[in-house]
Design an enzyme around this catalytic site. Structure first.
Site, short mmCIF file in Angstrom:
data_model
loop_
_atom_site.label_atom_id
_atom_site.label_comp_id
_atom_site.label_asym_id
_atom_site.label_seq_id
_atom_site.Cartn_x
_atom_site.Cartn_y
_atom_site.Cartn_z
N HIS A 6 -13.45 47.55 -27.36
CA HIS A 6 -12.87 48.73 -26.72
C HIS A 6 -12.84 48.58 -25.20
CE1 HIS A 6 -13.27 53.16 -25.57
NE2 HIS A 6 -12.07 53.02 -26.08
N GLU A 34 -8.75 46.39 -27.53
CA GLU A 34 -8.05 47.62 -27.18
C GLU A 34 -7.99 47.75 -25.67
OE1 GLU A 34 -7.94 52.12 -26.40
OE2 GLU A 34 -9.31 50.60 -25.65
N ASP A 36 -5.83 50.22 -22.25
CA ASP A 36 -5.07 51.43 -21.89
C ASP A 36 -4.06 51.09 -20.80
OD1 ASP A 36 -7.01 53.43 -23.28
OD2 ASP A 36 -8.29 52.19 -22.02
N HIS A 49 -7.84 52.88 -17.68
CA HIS A 49 -8.03 54.01 -18.60
C HIS A 49 -7.64 55.35 -18.01
CE1 HIS A 49 -10.26 57.25 -20.60
NE2 HIS A 49 -10.00 56.58 -21.70
N GLU A 109 -2.91 51.16 -25.88
CA GLU A 109 -2.87 52.63 -25.88
C GLU A 109 -2.05 53.11 -24.69
OE1 GLU A 109 -6.53 54.97 -25.77
OE2 GLU A 109 -5.30 56.76 -25.46
O1 G3P Z 1 -7.94 54.03 -28.71
C1 G3P Z 1 -9.18 54.54 -29.00
C2 G3P Z 1 -9.82 55.12 -27.80
O2 G3P Z 1 -9.73 54.18 -26.78
C3 G3P Z 1 -9.26 56.44 -27.37
O3 G3P Z 1 -10.05 57.06 -26.40
O4 G3P Z 1 -10.57 57.75 -24.13
O5 G3P Z 1 -11.43 55.59 -24.94
O6 G3P Z 1 -9.02 55.86 -24.46
P1 G3P Z 1 -10.27 56.53 -24.92
CA CA Z 2 -8.19 53.81 -25.14
#
Ligand code: G3P
Ligand code: CA
Length: 242
Positions: A6, A34, A36, A49, A109
């Site tokens: 993550h 993952e 952002d 993020h 994301e």
């Molecule tokens: O994609 C899962 C997760 O990353 C969503 O929450 O706030 O960590 O981007 P966040």
């Molecule tokens: Ca995320």
């Protein structure tokens, strides 16, 4: 249980950096990474993020008010006198492309719930297709309309709908956002496993992020599997796979 890194290996390295991604790419058995994305003032896709740079860099203000050149001057403290920069998506793809060709997935994301970045969907689809990586990517967003756009642009790609509760993910999915996977918060599994068994259910967790000190608490992954969760996004994937 499939394990994703993550924001990269974000418990021991600064999140969403080349450092956190390069460490994750070395983990054997990792399903994917993952990250952002946001858009700069000059329409470049960067990996960050928050809508603002305040939390993770030495700058202040919104990503959309910086050009890429200005953004690249900001420093992300990586400890011991070393610094990272906010990466562009191209830089991350350059780093991960070979691993992706060999099966590593990338969950992109789109961070467009608070700021509806105009043209972000077209830009990211064009970039991923340009590198022929479309089979190795999962797109996700909390914004169902954005995912609908992604689906219109790529009828085959994998899309995960984000929400706190799995019932809300399912609701949005059935509403026609074009997603085919559910991405709920791990404590938001409010439906029996039987009702979500036909989907990939990729759960995100809270947890500690660099430079917070980790607690060392480990999740009971078998119990999460029982609830119908198929994948987890972890800040500390290295603790489960090495
Ligand atoms: O994609 C899962 C997760 O990353 C969503 O929450 O706030 O960590 O981007 P966040
Ligand atoms: Ca995320």
């Amino acid at each position: 249980m499939k394990i994703w890194a993550h924001r990269g290996c974000s418990q021991i390295y600064p999140e969403n950096t080349m450092l956190s991604f390069s460490k994750a790419a070395k983990i054997e058995g990792l399903t994917g990474i993952e990250l952002d994305i946001q858009l700069t003032k000059d329409n470049r896709i960067v990996v960050c993020h928050d809508e603002k740079v305040d939390r993770t860099t030495d700058g202040i203000g919104e990503v959309r008010n910086y050009t890429l050149k200005e953004l690249k001057k900001l420093r992300i403290d990586a400890g011991n006198g070393t610094y990272e920069k906010i990466p562009t998506i191209e830089e991350v793809l350059d780093l991960l492309e070979n691993r992706m060709m060999n099966g590593l997935k990338l969950n992109i994301e789109l961070k467009n719930s608070r700021i509806p970045y105009d043209g972000m969907e077209e830009k990211i689809i064009e970039l991923i297709h340009g590198r022929n990586l479309q089979k190795n990517v999962v797109y996700s967003s909390f914004n169902a309309l954005s995912l609908q756009k992604i689906r219109e642009l790529d009828v085959e790609t994998e899309i995960g709908i984000l929400d706190s509760k799995v019932s809300d993910c399912l609701f949005k999915l059935r509403g026609g956002c074009g997603a085919n996977a559910l991405h709920p918060y791990w404590k938001g599994i409010d439906l029996p496993a039987d009702q979500i068994k036909d989907y990939s259910v990729r759960a995100y967790l809270g947890g500690h992020l660099y430079p917070e000190k980790p607690t060392g608490t480990k999740l009971d992954l078998a119990a999460l599997t029982q609830k119908g969760i198929t994948d987890v996004f972890l800040n500390e994937p290295e603790q489960y796979l090495n």
